[in-house]
Motif scaffolding. Structure first.
Motif, PDB file in Angstrom:
ATOM      1  N   VAL A 154       0.704  -1.215  -0.014  1.00 50.31           N
ATOM      2  CA  VAL A 154      -0.217  -0.237   0.028  1.00 50.31           C
ATOM      3  C   VAL A 154       0.839   1.225  -0.143  1.00 50.31           C
ATOM      4  CG1 VAL A 154      -1.715   1.210   1.121  1.00 50.31           C
ATOM      5  CG2 VAL A 154      -1.768  -1.269   1.364  1.00 50.31           C
ATOM      6  N   ILE A 155       0.501   2.090  -0.931  1.00 49.05           N
ATOM      7  CA  ILE A 155       1.444   3.599  -0.839  1.00 49.05           C
ATOM      8  C   ILE A 155       0.379   4.505  -0.140  1.00 49.05           C
ATOM      9  CG2 ILE A 155       2.263   5.037  -2.438  1.00 49.05           C
ATOM     10  CD1 ILE A 155       2.666   2.767  -4.400  1.00 49.05           C
ATOM     11  N   LEU A 156      -0.801   4.306  -0.391  1.00 48.98           N
ATOM     12  CA  LEU A 156      -1.934   5.383  -0.056  1.00 48.98           C
ATOM     13  C   LEU A 156      -3.125   4.835   0.089  1.00 48.98           C
ATOM     14  CD1 LEU A 156      -2.836   8.267   0.314  1.00 48.98           C
ATOM     15  CD2 LEU A 156      -3.087   8.900  -1.930  1.00 48.98           C
ATOM     16  N   GLU A 157      -3.748   5.271   1.222  1.00 47.14           N
ATOM     17  CA  GLU A 157      -5.082   4.548   1.574  1.00 47.14           C
ATOM     18  C   GLU A 157      -6.146   5.765   1.608  1.00 47.14           C
ATOM     19  OE1 GLU A 157      -7.966   2.332   5.022  1.00 47.14           O
ATOM     20  OE2 GLU A 157      -5.457   2.254   5.030  1.00 47.14           O
ATOM     21  N   CYS A 158      -6.910   5.701   0.546  1.00 51.79           N
ATOM     22  CA  CYS A 158      -7.790   7.210   0.504  1.00 51.79           C
ATOM     23  C   CYS A 158      -9.074   6.874   1.254  1.00 51.79           C
ATOM     24  CB  CYS A 158      -8.299   7.393  -0.776  1.00 51.79           C
ATOM     25  SG  CYS A 158      -6.890   7.471  -1.933  1.00 51.79           S
ATOM     26  N   THR A 159      -9.403   7.320   2.362  1.00 52.89           N
ATOM     27  CA  THR A 159     -10.501   7.384   3.294  1.00 52.89           C
ATOM     28  C   THR A 159     -11.318   8.390   3.235  1.00 52.89           C
ATOM     29  OG1 THR A 159      -9.299   8.076   5.245  1.00 52.89           O
ATOM     30  CG2 THR A 159      -9.177   5.661   4.830  1.00 52.89           C
ATOM     31  N   GLY A 160     -12.492   8.230   3.946  1.00 47.77           N
ATOM     32  CA  GLY A 160     -13.540   9.183   4.182  1.00 47.77           C
ATOM     33  C   GLY A 160     -14.649   9.364   3.170  1.00 47.77           C
ATOM     34  N   HIS A 161     -14.771   8.174   2.390  1.00 49.32           N
ATOM     35  CA  HIS A 161     -15.929   8.269   1.443  1.00 49.32           C
ATOM     36  C   HIS A 161     -17.205   7.745   2.201  1.00 49.32           C
ATOM     37  CE1 HIS A 161     -14.186   9.217  -2.260  1.00 49.32           C
ATOM     38  NE2 HIS A 161     -13.247   8.640  -2.171  1.00 49.32           N
ATOM     39  N   LYS A 162     -18.429   7.891   1.663  1.00 47.06           N
ATOM     40  CA  LYS A 162     -19.669   7.697   2.264  1.00 47.06           C
ATOM     41  C   LYS A 162     -20.322   6.492   1.674  1.00 47.06           C
ATOM     42  CE  LYS A 162     -20.433  12.592   3.032  1.00 47.06           C
ATOM     43  NZ  LYS A 162     -21.497  13.645   2.878  1.00 47.06           N
ATOM     44  N   ASP A 163     -19.852   6.048   0.519  1.00 41.36           N
ATOM     45  CA  ASP A 163     -20.361   4.838  -0.110  1.00 41.36           C
ATOM     46  C   ASP A 163     -19.420   4.109  -0.916  1.00 41.36           C
ATOM     47  OD1 ASP A 163     -22.186   3.212  -1.228  1.00 41.36           O
ATOM     48  OD2 ASP A 163     -23.820   4.720  -1.652  1.00 41.36           O
ATOM     49  N   SER A 164     -19.739   3.195  -1.816  1.00 39.67           N
ATOM     50  CA  SER A 164     -18.691   2.543  -2.502  1.00 39.67           C
ATOM     51  C   SER A 164     -17.906   3.547  -3.644  1.00 39.67           C
ATOM     52  CB  SER A 164     -19.543   1.335  -3.307  1.00 39.67           C
ATOM     53  OG  SER A 164     -20.279   0.338  -2.571  1.00 39.67           O
ATOM     54  N   VAL A 165     -16.842   3.143  -3.580  1.00 38.74           N
ATOM     55  CA  VAL A 165     -15.763   3.988  -4.435  1.00 38.74           C
ATOM     56  C   VAL A 165     -15.995   3.222  -5.821  1.00 38.74           C
ATOM     57  CG1 VAL A 165     -13.589   4.781  -5.155  1.00 38.74           C
ATOM     58  CG2 VAL A 165     -14.541   4.876  -2.766  1.00 38.74           C
ATOM     59  N   THR A 166     -16.517   3.754  -6.554  1.00 43.45           N
ATOM     60  CA  THR A 166     -16.796   3.086  -8.138  1.00 43.45           C
ATOM     61  C   THR A 166     -15.952   3.955  -9.073  1.00 43.45           C
ATOM     62  OG1 THR A 166     -18.751   4.768  -8.380  1.00 43.45           O
ATOM     63  CG2 THR A 166     -18.974   2.518  -7.663  1.00 43.45           C
ATOM     64  N   CYS A 167     -15.148   4.906  -9.003  1.00 44.55           N
ATOM     65  CA  CYS A 167     -14.446   5.677  -9.768  1.00 44.55           C
ATOM     66  C   CYS A 167     -13.155   5.952  -9.152  1.00 44.55           C
ATOM     67  CB  CYS A 167     -15.021   6.961 -10.358  1.00 44.55           C
ATOM     68  SG  CYS A 167     -16.633   6.626 -11.257  1.00 44.55           S
ATOM     69  N   ALA A 168     -11.949   5.966  -9.866  1.00 43.90           N
ATOM     70  CA  ALA A 168     -10.478   6.147  -9.384  1.00 43.90           C
ATOM     71  C   ALA A 168      -9.617   6.354 -10.602  1.00 43.90           C
ATOM     72  CB  ALA A 168     -10.195   5.314  -8.485  1.00 43.90           C
ATOM     73  N   GLY A 169      -8.726   7.116 -10.459  1.00 41.03           N
ATOM     74  CA  GLY A 169      -7.795   7.393 -11.495  1.00 41.03           C
ATOM     75  C   GLY A 169      -6.764   8.428 -11.195  1.00 41.03           C
TER      76      GLY A 169
END
Length: 412
Positions: free
Chosen positions: A106-121
């Motif tokens: 793991v390089i970075l954990e992106c937290t704080g979302h309220k629902d399923s993460v469906t887009c990332a780039g």
């Protein structure tokens, strides 16, 4: 051999042969059952030590690296465009991760979302990474410092796309609006479409225009600087159902759109004219073109980078290769399950697909034959991407895992 008793030397080869030669009487079924019992085959061991066909299939793992941190389905995956050494994945666990494809660290954990993460780039320079959840919360992180530098909340998120040469985000939402921000400044522009979902979108290679598909079947070509629609393709020229995908060729002069109506449309962007409509004529697409329930949905489309060919992937598992010059069908490549996504290799006529049966397949578009197949997921593959050299595929799975596959080919 009535007189044979326990005095027979079982280690003497001659005596063993003699016993076999003299014992001409065929054993009865009862005798065989007793021998099997004595050998341990009659014991009820359950399935321990034995593999069912399904178990053997799921145990096949051709992957080189597995990323196991997600605790729900992994919906999306992207590679950093500069080095192709980092992946970002988003999942049902309301998280996105940036991780190394060489070892899965793991390089970075992106937290704080309220629902399923469906887009990332990743941004064009790989310095920023964006993650967006179904609820419409978008976050941008600086990879080097691992800090969140920007966030914004819109309506329910449909798709997210980085600009090809600037720190600019383009996002489509369920209310039909398309948002564009300069990150992290926050300068914002909105493009108002019809009052329905903006289901798919793509910034064209010139960085000045974007093509957006909508739930009502219409397609709009937007001027990003002026904020106006240059062309609107709708009615009989548009699709008869929601758009599912859109891609452009290398110079942005042609756009290919796909829809649940079972058709793919080739559009000339300077004029907005529909040049051709591709359809397999599948028996699954019964009745009228607009009958969504009976049609064979187009799930993914793409242009070959080296030959005048396009690929269209259908929900029934058909990969259709069409000739761009003659608009004719060249090959139908059949899969065992529905196709989720396709991607052409950068410097060859090979196209890769991922499917709902958990496989990655490579197809030679010149011959229509399968080059190779890779397995490792125990569930659906929901997204995948190839690196620049097409030597690696990174996948996102419904089995809570992301995987890296080394793609071996004789010509590489």
């Amino acid at each position: 051999m009535e007189n044979s008793d326990n005095s027979v030397d079982l280690h003497g080869d001659e005596q063993i042969i003699e016993v076999i030669e003299l014992n001409d009487v065929e054993p009865s079924p009862d005798d065989l059952a007793q021998e099997l019992d004595e050998a341990g085959f009659g014991e009820d061991d359950g399935d321990e030590g034995w593999e069912t066909e399904d178990e053997m299939e799921t145990e096949q793992d051709d992957s080189d690296v597995t990323f196991p941190k997600h605790t729900g389905s992994v919906f999306c995956v992207g590679l950093d465009p500069v080095t192709n050494s980092m992946a970002v994945t988003g999942g049902e666990d309301d998280k996105a991760y940036v991780w190394s494809i060489s070892d899965g660290e793991v390089i970075l954990e992106c937290t704080g979302h309220k629902d399923s993460v469906t887009c990332a780039g990743f941004s064009y320079d790989s310095k920023l990474v964006a993650s967006g959840d179904m609820n419409g919360l978008i976050k941008v992180w600086r990879v080097e410092t691992k800090e969140e530098i920007w966030s914004f909340e819109v309506g329910d998120l449909e798709w997210l796309e980085w600009h090809p040469c600037a720190p600019v985000l383009l996002v489509g939402t369920d209310d039909g609006n398309v948002w564009m921000w300069k990150v992290p400044d926050g300068d914002c522009k909105t493009f108002q479409g019809p009052s329905c979902r903006a289901t798919s979108g793509k910034i064209l290679p010139d960085g000045k225009r974007a093509v957006v598909g909508y739930e009502d079947g219409s397609v709009r070509l937007w001027d990003l600087k002026q904020g106006s629609a240059v062309h609107v393709i709708k009615g009989s020229d548009g699709h008869q159902g929601p758009l599912t995908c859109v891609e452009s060729n290398k110079d942005g002069s042609l756009v290919l759109t796909g829809s649940v109506d079972g058709q793919a449309k080739l559009i000339y962007t300077p004029t907005g004219k529909v040049l051709c409509v591709f359809s397999t004529g599948s028996s699954n697409a019964k009745g009228s073109v607009g009958d969504d329930n009976d049609s064979n949905s187009v799930e993914s489309v793409g242009f070959c980078k080296v030959l005048p060919l396009v690929a269209v992937a259908y929900l029934d598992g058909t990969l259709a290769i069409y000739d761009l010059s003659t608009h004719s069908l060249r090959h139908k490549c059949q899969h065992e399950a529905g196709i989720v996504h396709l991607q052409w290799e950068e410097s060859s006529s090979v196209v890769a697909t991922c499917t709902l049966d958990g496989a990655i397949r490579l197809w030679d578009a010149r011959s229509g034959s399968m080059v190779s197949e890779y397995r490792g997921h125990s569930g659906d593959i929901l997204d995948f991407t190839l690196n620049r050299e097409a030597s690696l595929a990174v996948t996102a799975g419904g089995d809570h895992k992301a995987k890296v596959f080394c793609l071996q080919r004789p010509d590489r």
